[in-house]
Design a protein around this motif. Structure first.
Motif, PDB file in Angstrom:
ATOM      1  N   ALA A 224      43.957  56.232  47.727  1.00 55.40           N
ATOM      2  CA  ALA A 224      44.732  55.724  48.949  1.00 55.40           C
ATOM      3  C   ALA A 224      44.855  54.099  49.176  1.00 55.40           C
ATOM      4  CB  ALA A 224      43.999  56.086  50.480  1.00 55.40           C
ATOM      5  N   ARG A 225      44.078  53.386  48.419  1.00 60.10           N
ATOM      6  CA  ARG A 225      43.878  51.827  48.223  1.00 60.10           C
ATOM      7  C   ARG A 225      45.199  51.613  47.443  1.00 60.10           C
ATOM      8  NH1 ARG A 225      38.230  49.425  47.879  1.00 60.10           N
ATOM      9  NH2 ARG A 225      39.350  47.494  47.575  1.00 60.10           N
ATOM     10  N   THR A 226      45.659  52.430  46.539  1.00 60.92           N
ATOM     11  CA  THR A 226      46.807  52.087  45.802  1.00 60.92           C
ATOM     12  C   THR A 226      47.992  52.561  46.359  1.00 60.92           C
ATOM     13  OG1 THR A 226      46.686  53.998  44.292  1.00 60.92           O
ATOM     14  CG2 THR A 226      45.405  52.249  43.618  1.00 60.92           C
ATOM     15  N   GLY A 227      48.125  53.034  47.550  1.00 59.14           N
ATOM     16  CA  GLY A 227      49.190  53.582  48.055  1.00 59.14           C
ATOM     17  C   GLY A 227      49.376  54.943  47.945  1.00 59.14           C
ATOM     18  N   THR A 300      47.016  56.970  38.634  1.00 59.43           N
ATOM     19  CA  THR A 300      46.211  57.003  37.669  1.00 59.43           C
ATOM     20  C   THR A 300      45.121  55.962  37.610  1.00 59.43           C
ATOM     21  OG1 THR A 300      47.498  55.377  36.170  1.00 59.43           O
ATOM     22  CG2 THR A 300      48.116  57.960  36.123  1.00 59.43           C
ATOM     23  N   MET A 301      44.034  55.938  36.690  1.00 59.07           N
ATOM     24  CA  MET A 301      43.184  54.841  36.695  1.00 59.07           C
ATOM     25  C   MET A 301      43.770  53.496  36.447  1.00 59.07           C
ATOM     26  SD  MET A 301      40.082  54.415  34.134  1.00 59.07           S
ATOM     27  CE  MET A 301      41.174  53.450  33.023  1.00 59.07           C
ATOM     28  N   ASP A 302      44.795  53.331  35.861  1.00 64.31           N
ATOM     29  CA  ASP A 302      45.500  52.209  35.540  1.00 64.31           C
ATOM     30  C   ASP A 302      46.048  51.739  37.028  1.00 64.31           C
ATOM     31  OD1 ASP A 302      44.974  51.500  32.965  1.00 64.31           O
ATOM     32  OD2 ASP A 302      47.110  52.273  32.186  1.00 64.31           O
ATOM     33  N   ASP A 303      46.599  52.566  37.896  1.00 60.90           N
ATOM     34  CA  ASP A 303      47.273  52.166  39.039  1.00 60.90           C
ATOM     35  C   ASP A 303      45.860  51.794  39.959  1.00 60.90           C
ATOM     36  OD1 ASP A 303      49.823  53.088  38.428  1.00 60.90           O
ATOM     37  OD2 ASP A 303      49.250  55.144  38.854  1.00 60.90           O
ATOM     38  N   VAL A 304      45.001  52.255  40.026  1.00 58.59           N
ATOM     39  CA  VAL A 304      43.692  51.906  40.776  1.00 58.59           C
ATOM     40  C   VAL A 304      43.158  50.627  40.334  1.00 58.59           C
ATOM     41  CG1 VAL A 304      41.232  52.611  41.243  1.00 58.59           C
ATOM     42  CG2 VAL A 304      43.056  54.347  41.352  1.00 58.59           C
ATOM     43  N   PHE A 305      43.031  50.479  39.010  1.00 66.09           N
ATOM     44  CA  PHE A 305      42.538  49.089  38.396  1.00 66.09           C
ATOM     45  C   PHE A 305      43.710  48.020  38.703  1.00 66.09           C
ATOM     46  CE2 PHE A 305      38.881  48.683  36.331  1.00 66.09           C
ATOM     47  CZ  PHE A 305      38.132  50.095  36.303  1.00 66.09           C
ATOM     48  N   LEU A 306      45.005  48.421  38.535  1.00 63.25           N
ATOM     49  CA  LEU A 306      46.030  47.256  38.763  1.00 63.25           C
ATOM     50  C   LEU A 306      45.944  46.727  40.428  1.00 63.25           C
ATOM     51  CD1 LEU A 306      48.204  45.795  37.323  1.00 63.25           C
ATOM     52  CD2 LEU A 306      49.819  47.608  38.197  1.00 63.25           C
ATOM     53  N   LEU A 308      42.888  47.060  42.262  1.00 66.65           N
ATOM     54  CA  LEU A 308      41.875  46.375  42.740  1.00 66.65           C
ATOM     55  C   LEU A 308      41.725  45.017  41.842  1.00 66.65           C
ATOM     56  CD1 LEU A 308      39.508  49.596  42.492  1.00 66.65           C
ATOM     57  CD2 LEU A 308      40.409  48.458  44.443  1.00 66.65           C
ATOM     58  N   THR A 309      42.162  45.007  40.791  1.00 63.80           N
ATOM     59  CA  THR A 309      41.820  43.841  39.903  1.00 63.80           C
ATOM     60  C   THR A 309      43.143  43.081  39.377  1.00 63.80           C
ATOM     61  OG1 THR A 309      41.935  44.968  37.619  1.00 63.80           O
ATOM     62  CG2 THR A 309      39.993  45.195  38.899  1.00 63.80           C
ATOM     63  N   GLY A 310      44.400  43.495  39.663  1.00 64.84           N
ATOM     64  CA  GLY A 310      45.343  42.876  39.128  1.00 64.84           C
ATOM     65  C   GLY A 310      45.654  43.000  37.709  1.00 64.84           C
ATOM     66  N   HIS A 311      45.067  43.965  36.894  1.00 65.73           N
ATOM     67  CA  HIS A 311      45.416  43.970  35.515  1.00 65.73           C
ATOM     68  C   HIS A 311      45.005  45.501  35.233  1.00 65.73           C
ATOM     69  CE1 HIS A 311      41.031  44.817  34.484  1.00 65.73           C
ATOM     70  NE2 HIS A 311      40.921  43.464  35.140  1.00 65.73           N
ATOM     71  N   ALA A 312      45.786  46.000  34.301  1.00 68.00           N
ATOM     72  CA  ALA A 312      45.532  47.619  33.844  1.00 68.00           C
ATOM     73  C   ALA A 312      44.249  47.675  32.998  1.00 68.00           C
ATOM     74  CB  ALA A 312      46.829  47.842  33.041  1.00 68.00           C
ATOM     75  N   ALA A 313      43.769  48.934  32.897  1.00 64.57           N
ATOM     76  CA  ALA A 313      42.670  49.347  32.350  1.00 64.57           C
ATOM     77  C   ALA A 313      42.604  49.064  30.731  1.00 64.57           C
ATOM     78  CB  ALA A 313      42.251  50.689  32.648  1.00 64.57           C
ATOM     79  N   GLU A 314      43.893  49.222  30.269  1.00 69.68           N
ATOM     80  CA  GLU A 314      44.163  49.026  28.745  1.00 69.68           C
ATOM     81  C   GLU A 314      43.928  47.689  28.254  1.00 69.68           C
ATOM     82  OE1 GLU A 314      45.894  51.196  30.228  1.00 69.68           O
ATOM     83  OE2 GLU A 314      46.202  53.010  29.335  1.00 69.68           O
ATOM     84  N   ALA A 315      44.600  46.935  29.297  1.00 68.29           N
ATOM     85  CA  ALA A 315      44.431  45.407  28.941  1.00 68.29           C
ATOM     86  C   ALA A 315      43.067  44.853  28.942  1.00 68.29           C
ATOM     87  CB  ALA A 315      45.390  44.460  29.990  1.00 68.29           C
TER      88      ALA A 315
END
Length: 328
Positions: A224-227, A300-306, A308-315
């Motif tokens: 929900a925090r990612t929309g 996805t996890m990348d969406d959540v991390f993007l 929360l942190t401003g970067h993707a998990a893979e990066a």
């Protein structure tokens, strides 16, 4: 409810690298906490501190009521640990591996043999019980490793990325095993890189990055925090970008993200995803926007991390690989 795992201000440094930065966590009896983060986030370091394999530089922690610093032997007697890599002796059979673990826990020969037989059957390994474990598939090794963590019937289980590297079928089998353990009353700390895995298995998720907490909650709360759900669009012509962005903006929760080529757009949506998707399709028709592909999906996890942190998990995984190796 009894708290089986508790940590306050857990900190661990490797030279100039601060792998853990004051981490707090609690896991109540019969519950599952997923520690979610990319490679290098500090998940394995946290596990090693809680299971007495590392001594934290600062902070305090208790597992099953025992202090990890002052009572490490008691902690070890009350936990089952399955690490990132299956800790099995390839030259022993599955049965011999489990009997060996039982003897190391001082169960006695008869009880160790009994537990080995029980667990091989429980983990669908009975047919391969007397084969050398080097002949096992990756999924079979992971199940054997998890069985080894259960030989002494510990009240607390710590599973460090138990499904990393497994195929879809093997991952699903591991999830089924973990659900069964939790249903039987086990308390579980699970580390994972997969939001889907945490979503399916955990009562609560603690997201960490660079050794510190950045969010906690259920999977639905984090999404929900990612929309919530998001609409993805691929345009036939980049000249329709502005019109498409206007249509998406009417339903978007936040900014509409436009890809580098100008034809791929993503928008997190505020309301019900299907209703917003229908409005977008009608808007495209009214503005004569031609699309090659359009779809609705969950974060996805990348969406959540993007978010929360401003970067993707893979990066993060690539950038922090060196720190991960240090923490191991």
């Amino acid at each position: 409810m009894t708290t089986m795992i508790r940590a306050r201000g857990l900190t661990k440094r490797y030279g100039d690298v601060e792998a853990l930065r004051g981490l707090d966590l609690d896991v109540d009896q019969g519950r599952v906490l997923a520690l979610l983060g990319p490679n290098g986030a500090g998940k394995t370091t946290a596990v090693r501190c809680l299971t007495t394999l590392l001594v934290p530089d600062e902070g305090e922690a208790e597992v099953a009521g025992f202090d990890v610093r002052r009572e490490p032997t008691a902690v070890r007697a009350n936990i089952g640990l399955s690490g990132q890599y299956a800790a099995v002796d390839e030259h022993l059979t599955g049965y011999e591996n489990l009997v060996m673990v039982g003897r190391l826990y001082h169960l006695g020969k008869a009880r160790a043999q009994e537990r080995a037989t029980e667990l091989l059957d429980r983990f669908d390994l009975a047919d391969a019980a007397h084969r050398p474990s080097k002949t096992y598939s990756g999924g079979m090794r992971r199940r054997l490793d998890l069985a080894g963590a259960l030989v002494a019937e510990p009240p607390v289980l710590v599973l460090d990325e138990p499904t990393t590297g497994l195929d879809v079928r093997s991952r699903q089998q591991m999830w089924d095993v973990i659900r069964e353990l939790v249903a039987g009353g086990a308390t579980l700390l699970l580390t994972t890189q997969y939001l889907e895995e945490a979503d399916k298995l955990a009562d609560e998720i603690l997201v960490i990055d660079h050794g510190r907490e950045i969010a906690r909650g259920t999977a639905d709360e984090l999404k929900a925090r990612t929309g919530g759900e998001r609409i993805e669009v691929v345009l036939a012509d980049s000249e329709d970008r502005d019109a498409a962005r206007d249509v998406l903006a009417a339903v978007a929760a936040g900014e509409v993200v436009v890809g580098e080529n100008g034809r791929e757009l993503t928008a997190a949506v505020r309301g019900t995803g299907t209703g917003d998707l229908l409005r977008v399709l009608h808007g495209f028709e009214e503005r004569t926007v031609t699309v090659l592909d359009v779809g609705l999906r969950r974060p996805t996890m990348d969406d959540v991390f993007l978010s929360l942190t401003g970067h993707a998990a893979e990066a993060t995984a690539g950038k922090d690989r060196a720190r991960t190796e240090v923490s191991r």
